[in-house]
Design a protein around this motif. Structure first.
Motif, PDB file in Angstrom:
ATOM      1  N   LEU A   1       0.932  -7.735  -8.800  1.00 27.39           N
ATOM      2  CA  LEU A   1       0.504  -9.134  -8.718  1.00 27.39           C
ATOM      3  C   LEU A   1      -0.043  -9.473  -7.343  1.00 27.39           C
ATOM      4  O   LEU A   1      -0.988 -10.266  -7.219  1.00 27.39           O
ATOM      5  CB  LEU A   1       1.668 -10.051  -9.081  1.00 27.39           C
ATOM      6  CG  LEU A   1       2.127 -10.008 -10.539  1.00 27.39           C
ATOM      7  CD1 LEU A   1       3.258 -10.985 -10.780  1.00 27.39           C
ATOM      8  CD2 LEU A   1       0.969 -10.306 -11.484  1.00 27.39           C
ATOM      9  N   LEU A   2       0.530  -8.888  -6.290  1.00 30.14           N
ATOM     10  CA  LEU A   2      -0.004  -9.124  -4.946  1.00 30.14           C
ATOM     11  C   LEU A   2      -1.414  -8.549  -4.814  1.00 30.14           C
ATOM     12  O   LEU A   2      -2.279  -9.156  -4.159  1.00 30.14           O
ATOM     13  CB  LEU A   2       0.919  -8.504  -3.899  1.00 30.14           C
ATOM     14  CG  LEU A   2       2.270  -9.199  -3.692  1.00 30.14           C
ATOM     15  CD1 LEU A   2       3.106  -8.445  -2.673  1.00 30.14           C
ATOM     16  CD2 LEU A   2       2.061 -10.645  -3.234  1.00 30.14           C
ATOM     17  N   ALA A   3      -1.652  -7.390  -5.421  1.00 28.10           N
ATOM     18  CA  ALA A   3      -2.996  -6.816  -5.394  1.00 28.10           C
ATOM     19  C   ALA A   3      -3.992  -7.707  -6.124  1.00 28.10           C
ATOM     20  O   ALA A   3      -5.117  -7.944  -5.645  1.00 28.10           O
ATOM     21  CB  ALA A   3      -2.976  -5.414  -6.019  1.00 28.10           C
ATOM     22  N   LEU A   4      -3.590  -8.224  -7.283  1.00 27.84           N
ATOM     23  CA  LEU A   4      -4.471  -9.127  -8.024  1.00 27.84           C
ATOM     24  C   LEU A   4      -4.706 -10.418  -7.261  1.00 27.84           C
ATOM     25  O   LEU A   4      -5.814 -10.961  -7.241  1.00 27.84           O
ATOM     26  CB  LEU A   4      -3.868  -9.418  -9.405  1.00 27.84           C
ATOM     27  CG  LEU A   4      -3.849  -8.234 -10.374  1.00 27.84           C
ATOM     28  CD1 LEU A   4      -3.000  -8.562 -11.598  1.00 27.84           C
ATOM     29  CD2 LEU A   4      -5.259  -7.860 -10.785  1.00 27.84           C
ATOM     30  N   GLN A   5      -3.655 -10.940  -6.609  1.00 24.86           N
ATOM     31  CA  GLN A   5      -3.794 -12.146  -5.801  1.00 24.86           C
ATOM     32  C   GLN A   5      -4.757 -11.909  -4.642  1.00 24.86           C
ATOM     33  O   GLN A   5      -5.609 -12.748  -4.335  1.00 24.86           O
ATOM     34  CB  GLN A   5      -2.419 -12.571  -5.271  1.00 24.86           C
ATOM     35  CG  GLN A   5      -2.430 -13.836  -4.419  1.00 24.86           C
ATOM     36  CD  GLN A   5      -2.644 -15.083  -5.244  1.00 24.86           C
ATOM     37  OE1 GLN A   5      -2.503 -15.067  -6.459  1.00 24.86           O
ATOM     38  NE2 GLN A   5      -2.999 -16.177  -4.587  1.00 24.86           N
ATOM     39  N   ALA A   6      -4.633 -10.756  -3.974  1.00 27.39           N
ATOM     40  CA  ALA A   6      -5.537 -10.438  -2.865  1.00 27.39           C
ATOM     41  C   ALA A   6      -6.972 -10.272  -3.358  1.00 27.39           C
ATOM     42  O   ALA A   6      -7.926 -10.660  -2.676  1.00 27.39           O
ATOM     43  CB  ALA A   6      -5.066  -9.170  -2.157  1.00 27.39           C
TER      44      ALA A   6
ATOM     45  N   PRO B   1      -8.714  -2.233   1.506  1.00 33.65           N
ATOM     46  CA  PRO B   1      -7.669  -1.226   1.756  1.00 33.65           C
ATOM     47  C   PRO B   1      -6.277  -1.695   1.324  1.00 33.65           C
ATOM     48  O   PRO B   1      -5.500  -0.923   0.755  1.00 33.65           O
ATOM     49  CB  PRO B   1      -7.745  -1.005   3.267  1.00 33.65           C
ATOM     50  CG  PRO B   1      -9.148  -1.365   3.631  1.00 33.65           C
ATOM     51  CD  PRO B   1      -9.498  -2.508   2.730  1.00 33.65           C
ATOM     52  N   LEU B   2      -5.965  -2.972   1.599  1.00 31.77           N
ATOM     53  CA  LEU B   2      -4.674  -3.511   1.182  1.00 31.77           C
ATOM     54  C   LEU B   2      -4.552  -3.512  -0.336  1.00 31.77           C
ATOM     55  O   LEU B   2      -3.499  -3.139  -0.890  1.00 31.77           O
ATOM     56  CB  LEU B   2      -4.498  -4.927   1.726  1.00 31.77           C
ATOM     57  CG  LEU B   2      -3.254  -5.687   1.256  1.00 31.77           C
ATOM     58  CD1 LEU B   2      -1.983  -4.983   1.732  1.00 31.77           C
ATOM     59  CD2 LEU B   2      -3.284  -7.137   1.741  1.00 31.77           C
ATOM     60  N   ILE B   3      -5.605  -3.911  -1.021  1.00 34.20           N
ATOM     61  CA  ILE B   3      -5.587  -3.957  -2.486  1.00 34.20           C
ATOM     62  C   ILE B   3      -5.356  -2.570  -3.064  1.00 34.20           C
ATOM     63  O   ILE B   3      -4.535  -2.376  -3.973  1.00 34.20           O
ATOM     64  CB  ILE B   3      -6.901  -4.565  -3.011  1.00 34.20           C
ATOM     65  CG1 ILE B   3      -7.023  -6.025  -2.573  1.00 34.20           C
ATOM     66  CG2 ILE B   3      -6.980  -4.450  -4.530  1.00 34.20           C
ATOM     67  CD1 ILE B   3      -8.389  -6.624  -2.846  1.00 34.20           C
ATOM     68  N   LEU B   4      -6.062  -1.582  -2.524  1.00 34.77           N
ATOM     69  CA  LEU B   4      -5.918  -0.220  -3.022  1.00 34.77           C
ATOM     70  C   LEU B   4      -4.521   0.330  -2.752  1.00 34.77           C
ATOM     71  O   LEU B   4      -3.930   1.021  -3.590  1.00 34.77           O
ATOM     72  CB  LEU B   4      -6.969   0.686  -2.388  1.00 34.77           C
ATOM     73  CG  LEU B   4      -8.424   0.400  -2.781  1.00 34.77           C
ATOM     74  CD1 LEU B   4      -9.375   1.315  -2.011  1.00 34.77           C
ATOM     75  CD2 LEU B   4      -8.626   0.548  -4.279  1.00 34.77           C
ATOM     76  N   GLY B   5      -3.972   0.019  -1.566  1.00 39.16           N
ATOM     77  CA  GLY B   5      -2.623   0.477  -1.251  1.00 39.16           C
ATOM     78  C   GLY B   5      -1.587  -0.134  -2.176  1.00 39.16           C
ATOM     79  O   GLY B   5      -0.683   0.560  -2.673  1.00 39.16           O
ATOM     80  N   LEU B   6      -1.705  -1.443  -2.444  1.00 37.32           N
ATOM     81  CA  LEU B   6      -0.771  -2.102  -3.353  1.00 37.32           C
ATOM     82  C   LEU B   6      -0.918  -1.555  -4.774  1.00 37.32           C
ATOM     83  O   LEU B   6       0.080  -1.362  -5.481  1.00 37.32           O
ATOM     84  CB  LEU B   6      -1.021  -3.613  -3.344  1.00 37.32           C
ATOM     85  CG  LEU B   6      -0.610  -4.365  -2.072  1.00 37.32           C
ATOM     86  CD1 LEU B   6      -1.138  -5.799  -2.111  1.00 37.32           C
ATOM     87  CD2 LEU B   6       0.908  -4.362  -1.916  1.00 37.32           C
ATOM     88  N   ALA B   7      -2.158  -1.298  -5.194  1.00 36.08           N
ATOM     89  CA  ALA B   7      -2.379  -0.756  -6.533  1.00 36.08           C
ATOM     90  C   ALA B   7      -1.759   0.631  -6.669  1.00 36.08           C
ATOM     91  O   ALA B   7      -1.166   0.964  -7.708  1.00 36.08           O
ATOM     92  CB  ALA B   7      -3.876  -0.714  -6.836  1.00 36.08           C
TER      93      ALA B   7
END
Length: 499
Positions: free
Chosen positions: A224-229, A239-245
């Motif tokens: 959900l944090l990745a989707l929110q970002a 990079p943050l999105i990919l790391g969270l995913a």
């Protein structure tokens, strides 16, 4: 371990149905209304909260924290309700929600406020799941549609009226008044819930799958944090999105492994993979996701493209509430009379897809009454899918797994909303960026700062944004139509077509 048969009689007289309704619904409806309002009531108070607690950069956590906790709570309370009794767990969820409201109302800092919102989300996710299962516990499947429809109508109306109520409370009593107002509502819900008949759970040697809960949280939170970002539409955050995913993907693999080995799994994979349950959950994720994404972005479109004032834009969202309630009630009554389930959802979602296509091509020049009518048709069609998918999943799961089934539907709706909002936001941004990079940059600021940004823009910027968004929203409405059409296609492919 064989759970007791808590299913209601296969047939009930009209008098018995009326008694079941009067015993259960008045105690269940306030709980579901609290869960719905709690999710959206803070939306209009976010600027005031940010200014008071000095958390402008982190203010989205007020919403995200609730969403994460509610998503995790849905299957947990579903399984606990199956094992220990759903009425008993409803009181637990109400208590957690009320505690969260108290913590939020008295929060001296932003961190404490987030802790309160996490508690509210845990309670709210439990309330939404248990309410659906309690209705299924009280009446047989054929007559269940009209009662589930009342719950759906209550939830849809409360969700869309939440921001209006939150704005009124924040303006009159300050943002803390929003959370104080939840306490008497929780007390009222607690008192009315005493009317619900108490039925035993499976009991026995059930043991909560703690490892499954931890891994489920480890999957849901970064996902959900990745989707929110991703909704911020910024390449710098890639990079943050990919790391969270990646973290979510690893947790999901470990979760699936754990659930195959657990004696009492949090997520009964064999049950959830059953074609009727899987396709029903997928279609409700598509339908609910498209509707939530529209509600998220429509205020921007109405103010920037149609030139409406904020209050007028809020009023234009009311047809979505009216249509959703009408769709749920109509579908419920048709299910009771005919026994048909998924054909009603298929026709309803098909109608919604056609209405969305009409919005995509005609909306910029349509008079407001005609636009409102199209919004009613969209929400009416999606509303038809709510009780039909819920009851179809419950019938396929059986009485022993009502809580798990209701939890799976709630999870599908939450995750579907997050994914659809991200997809439509990406479609909007991509269409804008391809046509006018300046308009794309302004839209990215709008997503982050809200429609309050519009009055401060120069006239040339507003014109560029309006022209760009006209085409971009045409693509977004078309994308929403495609999502709903996929839901309609799935409805016709659900094995259980008649209840």
């Amino acid at each position: 371990m064989t759970p007791p048969d808590t299913a209601p009689p296969a047939t009930m007289t009209r008098a018995e149905l009326r008694r079941a309704f009067l015993r259960s619904f008045p105690g269940i409806a306030p709980a579901i209304i609290i869960a719905a309002i709690d999710q959206t009531i803070v939306a209009t108070a976010l600027p005031a909260i940010a200014g008071s607690l000095g958390a402008v950069e982190r203010i989205s956590w007020v919403v995200v924290a609730w969403l994460i906790a509610a998503t995790i709570a849905a299957p947990v309370f579903g399984r606990l309700g199956d094992a220990h009794g759903r009425r008993r767990m409803l009181f637990v969820a109400l208590g957690i929600q009320a505690l969260g409201a108290l913590v939020s109302a008295t929060a001296p800092s932003f961190a404490v406020l987030i802790a309160g919102r996490l508690l509210q989300g845990l309670g709210g996710g439990g309330l939404a799941t248990l309410a659906m299962a309690l209705i299924a516990e009280a009446v047989p499947p054929r007559e269940r549609g009209q009662f589930q429809a009342y719950i759906v109508a209550s939830f849809t109306t409360a969700s869309l009226l939440g921001p209006l109520l939150g704005g009124w409370l924040a303006q009159g009593f300050g943002w803390r008044g929003i959370f104080w107002a939840m306490l008497p509502l929780s007390a009222l819900a607690w008192g009315l819930a005493l009317r619900i008949p108490a039925r035993p759970g499976s009991g026995g040697s059930f043991k909560l799958d703690v490892a499954g809960v931890v891994l489920f949280a480890a999957f849901v939170t970064p996902a959900l944090l990745a989707l929110q970002a991703a909704q911020r539409l910024s390449l710098a955050g890639l990079p943050l999105i990919l790391g969270l995913a990646a973290l979510a993907g690893l947790a999901l693999l470990l979760l699936l492994r754990q659930e195959r080995r657990a004696r009492d799994p949090l997520l009964p994979l064999a049950l959830l993979a059953e074609p009727t349950i899987l396709r029903s959950n997928l279609l409700t994720g598509c339908a609910h996701g498209a509707l939530v994404a529209l509600v998220t972005f429509l205020p921007i479109w109405l103010q920037s493209v149609r030139g409406l004032a904020p209050a007028q834009a809020g009023l234009m969202l009311l047809p979505l509430s009216l249509g959703g309630a009408m769709g749920g009630l109509t579908a419920g009554r048709l299910m009771t009379r005919t026994g048909l389930g998924m054909p009603i959802a298929g026709f309803g979602l098909g109608l919604a897809a056609v209405a969305l296509l009409a919005v995509a091509w005609l909306a910029p020049g349509l008079p407001r009454p005609w636009l409102a009518l199209l919004f009613v048709l969209v929400s009416f069609g999606t509303g038809c899918s709510y009780p039909t998918s819920q009851i179809t999943v419950q019938v396929a799961a059986g009485p022993a797994w009502l809580g798990a089934a209701a939890g799976s539907v709630q999870f599908s709706r939450t995750l579907g909303a997050a994914i659809a909002t991200t997809l439509l936001g990406t479609l909007l941004f991509g269409t804008l960026a391809a046509g006018d990079p300046q308009a794309a940059a302004l839209f990215a600021r709008l997503v982050q700062e809200g429609p309050a940004l519009l009055p401060g823009l120069a006239e040339a910027e507003r014109v560029a944004l309006r022209d760009g968004l006209t085409g971009a929203f045409r693509a977004a409405f078309g994308g929403a139509a495609l999502l709903v059409a996929v839901g309609s296609w799935l409805a016709w492919r659900v094995p259980v077509q008649r209840i």
